[in-house]
Design a protein around this motif. Sequence first.
Motif, PDB file in Angstrom:
ATOM      1  N   ILE A 244       0.843  -1.197   0.000  1.00  0.00           N
ATOM      2  CA  ILE A 244       0.000   0.000   0.000  1.00  0.00           C
ATOM      3  C   ILE A 244       0.878   1.248   0.000  1.00  0.00           C
ATOM      4  O   ILE A 244       0.636   2.195  -0.746  1.00  0.00           O
TER       5      ILE A 244
ATOM      6  N   GLN B 159     -10.339   5.947  -1.162  1.00  0.00           N
ATOM      7  CA  GLN B 159      -9.568   6.235  -2.370  1.00  0.00           C
ATOM      8  C   GLN B 159      -8.821   7.546  -2.199  1.00  0.00           C
ATOM      9  O   GLN B 159      -9.229   8.402  -1.429  1.00  0.00           O
TER      10      GLN B 159
ATOM     11  N   LEU C 153      -8.610  12.674  -0.368  1.00  0.00           N
ATOM     12  CA  LEU C 153      -8.941  11.391   0.230  1.00  0.00           C
ATOM     13  C   LEU C 153     -10.458  11.301   0.379  1.00  0.00           C
ATOM     14  O   LEU C 153     -11.086  12.253   0.843  1.00  0.00           O
TER      15      LEU C 153
ATOM     16  N   HIS D  60     -13.833   8.414   1.310  1.00  0.00           N
ATOM     17  CA  HIS D  60     -14.245   7.079   1.728  1.00  0.00           C
ATOM     18  C   HIS D  60     -15.750   6.978   1.689  1.00  0.00           C
ATOM     19  O   HIS D  60     -16.458   7.968   1.840  1.00  0.00           O
TER      20      HIS D  60
ATOM     21  N   LEU E 152      -4.881   5.255   5.177  1.00  0.00           N
ATOM     22  CA  LEU E 152      -5.093   4.074   4.336  1.00  0.00           C
ATOM     23  C   LEU E 152      -4.807   2.785   5.105  1.00  0.00           C
ATOM     24  O   LEU E 152      -5.592   1.832   5.047  1.00  0.00           O
TER      25      LEU E 152
END
Length: 113
Positions: free
Chosen positions: A20, A49, A59, A61, A84
Amino acid sequence: MLIATDARGRAVRQPDGERIAALLAGLAHGDHLILERQGDGVAGDWYVQVLYRDDTYQLEHRDGVPAEHYQTRSGSREDVLRALLGWAGGERTWREGFAWENIGAWFAPPDAP
């Protein structure tokens, strides 16, 4: 199952923290990264994302339904990576340190006439 998908459509199943971090570090201007939960027996869309642009990380979500879609921005890759990894690990505190805006109305169907 956790799936990471990059801007080129390449998917990585069950990415670990190092993967990640590498995907995030590899974002070029205009690229995005999506972490998504699939097949957990829960209805709806569950993802976080990030879009990299203008030296800023956008960012977002979603917690299952369009009404639970949030957005924030950060200039810190470290803070975004922390978020993340926290989301991927199911931590409860991953949202802390950001000013989240609910953008769910953007995804609501238009009112019928």
